[in-house]
Motif scaffolding. Sequence first.
Motif, short mmCIF file in Angstrom:
data_model
loop_
_atom_site.label_atom_id
_atom_site.label_comp_id
_atom_site.label_asym_id
_atom_site.label_seq_id
_atom_site.Cartn_x
_atom_site.Cartn_y
_atom_site.Cartn_z
N GLY A 236 25.14 28.07 119.82
CA GLY A 236 24.88 29.24 118.98
C GLY A 236 26.15 29.84 118.41
O GLY A 236 26.22 30.20 117.23
N ASN A 237 27.18 29.95 119.23
CA ASN A 237 28.46 30.48 118.76
C ASN A 237 29.16 29.51 117.81
O ASN A 237 29.59 29.90 116.71
CB ASN A 237 29.36 30.79 119.96
N LEU A 238 29.29 28.26 118.21
CA LEU A 238 30.04 27.30 117.40
C LEU A 238 29.38 27.06 116.05
O LEU A 238 30.07 26.95 115.02
CB LEU A 238 30.19 25.99 118.16
N MET A 239 28.06 27.01 116.01
CA MET A 239 27.35 26.77 114.76
C MET A 239 27.34 27.99 113.84
O MET A 239 26.97 27.89 112.67
CB MET A 239 25.92 26.31 115.04
N CYS B 243 22.73 25.82 110.84
CA CYS B 243 23.42 24.93 109.93
C CYS B 243 24.82 25.47 109.65
O CYS B 243 24.99 26.64 109.28
CB CYS B 243 22.66 24.78 108.62
N LEU B 244 25.83 24.63 109.85
CA LEU B 244 27.21 24.93 109.47
C LEU B 244 27.58 23.92 108.38
O LEU B 244 27.38 22.71 108.57
CB LEU B 244 28.14 24.78 110.67
N ALA B 245 28.08 24.40 107.26
CA ALA B 245 28.21 23.49 106.13
C ALA B 245 29.41 23.80 105.26
O ALA B 245 29.87 24.94 105.16
CB ALA B 245 26.95 23.55 105.26
N ALA C 180 26.35 20.21 109.20
CA ALA C 180 25.97 20.00 110.59
C ALA C 180 24.72 20.82 110.84
O ALA C 180 24.70 22.03 110.57
CB ALA C 180 27.08 20.42 111.53
N VAL C 181 23.68 20.18 111.34
CA VAL C 181 22.42 20.85 111.64
C VAL C 181 22.18 20.75 113.13
O VAL C 181 22.32 19.67 113.72
CB VAL C 181 21.25 20.22 110.86
N VAL D 114 25.48 15.31 108.42
CA VAL D 114 25.14 14.81 107.08
C VAL D 114 26.41 14.89 106.24
O VAL D 114 26.94 15.99 106.01
CB VAL D 114 24.01 15.66 106.45
N LYS D 115 26.91 13.71 105.79
CA LYS D 115 28.20 13.67 105.09
C LYS D 115 28.09 12.98 103.74
O LYS D 115 27.40 11.96 103.61
CB LYS D 115 29.24 12.93 105.94
N ALA D 116 28.79 13.55 102.76
CA ALA D 116 28.82 12.95 101.44
C ALA D 116 29.48 11.56 101.50
O ALA D 116 30.35 11.32 102.34
CB ALA D 116 29.58 13.84 100.48
N GLY D 117 29.02 10.68 100.60
CA GLY D 117 29.59 9.34 100.53
C GLY D 117 28.85 8.34 101.38
O GLY D 117 29.39 7.30 101.72
#
Length: 610
Positions: A467-470, A533-535, A542-543, A606-609
């Motif tokens: 919860g904290n990190l995200m 979600c951290l993006a 990151a979900v 989830v990463k571009a490319g």
Amino acid sequence: MHKLSASLLSAALFLALLTNCTQKEPLQATKWDKLTLSFAGPETAEDAADNPFTDYRLNVVFSKGLKKMLVPGYYAADGNAGESSAAAGNVWKVHFRPDEEGEWIYQVSFRKGANIAVDDDPQAGEPVAFDGEEGKLIVAAGNYQLPDLRAKGRLTYVRERYLQFQETGEYFLKGGADSPEDLLGYADFDGTYKGTAGENRSGEAENKATLHNYAPHAADWKAGDPIWQGGKGKNLIGAINYLASKGMNSIYFLTMNIGGDGKDVWPYTGYDERSRFDCSKLDQWEVVFDHMERKGIMLHIVTQETENEKLLDDGDTGPQRKLYYRELIARFGHHLAVTWNMGEENGPASFSPNGQTTEQQKAMTDYFKTHDPYQNYVVIHTHSHKELRHEMFDRLLGHPSLDGPSIQIGYIGDAHDDTKRWVKNSAEADHPWIVNIDEIGPANRGLDPDDRTDNNQDTVRVAVLWGNLMAGGGGVEWYFGYLNHNNDLGCEDWRSRDRMWNYTKVGLDFFQRYLPFAEMESHDELSGENTYCLAKPGEVYAVFLPLGGEASIDLAGAEGSYSVSWYNPRTGGELQQTDIKTVEGGEVRSLGNPPSEPEKDWAVLVKAGG
């Protein structure tokens, strides 16, 4: 007269410096190493009529080009008090950590006068003994190996959401121990005892009549590890070895609990003393702190607690408080990873109405930022009630000398939203905070031990750690609850939470290995209900699924192809894949279900490319 002791010096060079008091050749030092200058001054004692802690002031200015650092020194009895238990002598010391290679010069000010130690006027008092001495240092590059923090440099606040190491540029996420808060109430330290009989108060751990021994960690001490006085300190050094072996990098501890919980930690020569310090005890603390640094562990130094926040100067930053802070800074501020915590459960509350005011809180933080030459990270710890911490920190937003909240939450479900709140509000106040969760409720449980059959570790891992990190937080420390065994005051064995150290390391690994987290922000709106979600939109997402189930990501504003990988927050390891290996931007996309155990928590990258 001076002499130099530093870990880089050979025994021969050290002996030469001892015997050649007129040495004028430049002294050799290493970047990030602790350099100790020792000076022979007046013969005195901890209990002398002319108090050596108040009536003498040692400051040394270290300069390189336009850079100048005024570093305070301290009275050190015979210069070897940790081994000799001496309370008298003629030695003063200063510790310095050079942060640049090349030639430095130093200039010494040593003056005498009533209460001069807390007088900032450089001309106060009169010059004595070695005042005016000058010298040079030649600082070379170091060659240190991890986990030794000298390989990373100083951990600094850089006006971002995360602390950063100066040498490597690496951003820091913490995981560590909040208990026992009276870590330094340890039987092997000189002058350590229970100041008064224990008070077993409602809502707090049982106040044991004995000091800490840490016997369960005796076997964790290894040959070559530090000791003092022929074998003391092994169990505490072993405990630090164990925690470091689990990948933890922070320990929370009080340096004064007079009148508070435990009543077994203070830097003074006695429980009722306020202006004279115990030289041998503090030298022995430093042995432990040096070892923590070698093991990659931050010193989270909590300077007071709620019961004694008005003990010094009625809460003001007056002569007693300044003297206390000066001694802490002079002796320990040089360490490469330091959190100065102004006080546990600080500020007024209905159950603690005589708390420090906002102005008193600001004055404390200001003192550290104007007197700590290393500008270490400064925080204040909160009460557990949401309304109290919001009320207190709303008034402190934007204050330039406060670098973050040390959050206590009574309800663990608040961890994510509270982290987001302070990340957002502090950025809007133009002084971004590093937001850590440093204590969790309910107070009777905190983090349960591994062997409790109904233990709460899975729930805590999901709600607090992730919860904290995200939410863009800086990490967590674990409080142990007053009704559990190995509790907040009674913890002797950190192995009682062995599994949670593993979970914490797994969480930190995901962020450090797979995410440019310092460039990402909370975007819970992109991943759907009951998820985090951290993006960095368009590049990496990151979900986190607290309850498992199917994941999705809103890529309506993104273009191109994205790879999809899964991470197990319970076991860690390499990323995993399912049938959905890539998705395209342009709309909301399903990421599918976890690779296994779909009802449990998972993280998706989830990463571009792709």
